[in-house]
Design an enzyme around this catalytic site. Structure first.
Site, PDB file in Angstrom:
ATOM      1  CB  ILE A 137      -0.986   0.020   1.188  1.00 31.28           C
ATOM      2  CG1 ILE A 137      -0.258  -0.146   2.531  1.00 31.28           C
ATOM      3  CG2 ILE A 137      -2.048  -1.041   1.030  1.00 31.28           C
ATOM      4  CD1 ILE A 137      -1.210  -0.126   3.731  1.00 31.28           C
ATOM      5  CG  ASP A 138       0.024   4.238  -2.813  1.00 32.40           C
ATOM      6  OD1 ASP A 138       0.736   3.423  -3.435  1.00 32.40           O
ATOM      7  OD2 ASP A 138      -1.011   4.744  -3.276  1.00 32.40           O
ATOM      8  CE  LYS A 139       6.584   9.100   3.172  1.00 32.12           C
ATOM      9  NZ  LYS A 139       7.519  10.155   2.699  1.00 32.12           N
ATOM     10  CB  THR A 141      -2.409   4.161   1.607  1.00 28.59           C
ATOM     11  OG1 THR A 141      -2.662   4.980   0.455  1.00 28.59           O
ATOM     12  CG2 THR A 141      -3.645   3.318   1.893  1.00 28.59           C
ATOM     13  NE  ARG A 237      -2.838   8.353  -4.501  1.00 28.56           N
ATOM     14  CZ  ARG A 237      -1.538   8.522  -4.416  1.00 28.56           C
ATOM     15  NH1 ARG A 237      -0.743   7.477  -4.138  1.00 28.56           N
ATOM     16  NH2 ARG A 237      -0.999   9.712  -4.612  1.00 28.56           N
TER      17      ARG A 237
END
Length: 302
Positions: A137-139, A141, A237
């Protein structure tokens, strides 16, 4: 280096080489096999081929599997929120702002650094930089993700991701008031040709499907639940931006003017469910929204 030579039988003619080798080496994932092909460790009749090469009878396949690299990423004493752990997996609730694994220019302070301090056994399939990492998962998130402690667990979890049987639910706050109560976005995603840092909807991209449902509406904002059918980079996103409702705080795809001072997009991986790789039982984990997320929602209610 482990070398294996295989001769293709007539009944296997027409099968893609990556699929054929996955069936032959059942302890190896398809992505691992494709990686060997990309790194020129597999050839057919002494010639390099691509993953989609279709086999012919009597083809001679030479497979060279390199020795596993010794992990050299530093272990760091960083607090992590462990939701569950056994001999096969670790389930963690990642904090917003933490990068999942090291990358060029950012080799410290990641979840992998913390996990290496927490335990010594992580799967080696993804090499020295991403040990144990099945999905990311993104930084910016936050939320729940599962990490594999051995290669068998990693392969079985990766298969669930591949066949879309792993349950993943996210909560997101988007700009604007969504009119529909629910919907599905089915648009292919690929690397943006103008900006390599971004993902875009492209005709030649990989299929990406996001289902969403309204949880609550506010003045100018909507809290939604997103269920991932696929798991592409930046999927939620980009998909929400594509229909005119970008995530609040999103620095790449969101509005330039933001009402709240945030470090990144308001996106939380709230629920994760999957079949345990060795117990063969369905398990599910749900995490609470982080404090900053709840504070914003509280302000919107006032």
């Amino acid at each position: 280096m482990e070398k294996t030579v295989l001769i293709v039988d007539k009944k296997e003619e027409g099968i893609r080489i990556d699929k054929y080798l996955c069936e032959t080496f059942k302890d190896k994932s398809r992505s691992f096999i494709q990686g060997l092909i990309e790194k020129k460790n597999i050839n057919v009749n002494a010639k390099l081929v691509k993953s989609n090469y279709k086999l012919k009878a009597l083809d001679e396949i030479e497979i060279n599997i390199p020795e596993p690299e010794v992990l050299s990423v530093d272990a760091e004493d960083i607090d992590i929120d462990v939701l569950y752990e056994d001999k096969d997996i670790i389930v963690v609730n990642k904090a917003q702002g933490m990068v999942v694994h090291p990358a060029p220019g950012n080799y410290n302070g990641t979840l992998v650094n913390a996990l290496l301090f927490h335990c010594n056994d992580l799967s080696s399939i993804n090499g020295i930089i991403r040990p144990g990492i099945v999905h990311r998962i993104d930084k910016d998130t936050s939320g729940v993700l599962v990490v594999a402690k051995n290669d068998e667990a990693h392969n079985k979890l990766a298969e669930q991701l591949k066949d879309h049987s792993m349950k993943r639910e996210y909560y997101a706050l988007v700009e604007g008031r969504l009119k529909n109560e629910s919907g599905t976005i089915d648009k292919p995603l690929g690397r943006d040709k103008k900006n390599r840092l971004k993902i875009a909807i492209t005709q030649d991209g990989r299929r990406a499907v996001t289902h969403y449902k309204v949880i609550e509406r506010y003045d100018g904002y909507t809290l939604i639940k997103c269920i991932l059918e696929t798991g592409r980079t930046h999927q939620i996103r980009v998909h929400m931006t594509s229909i005119g409702y970008p995530l609040v705080g999103d620095p790449l795809y969101g509005f330039k003017k933001q009402k709240f001072k945030l470090r990144g997009q308001m996106l939380h991986a709230k629920k994760l469910g999957f079949i345990h790789p060795t117990k063969n039982e369905y398990i599910e984990f749900t995490t609470d929204l982080p404090d900053y997320f709840k504070d914003i929602l509280h302000k919107l209610k006032d």
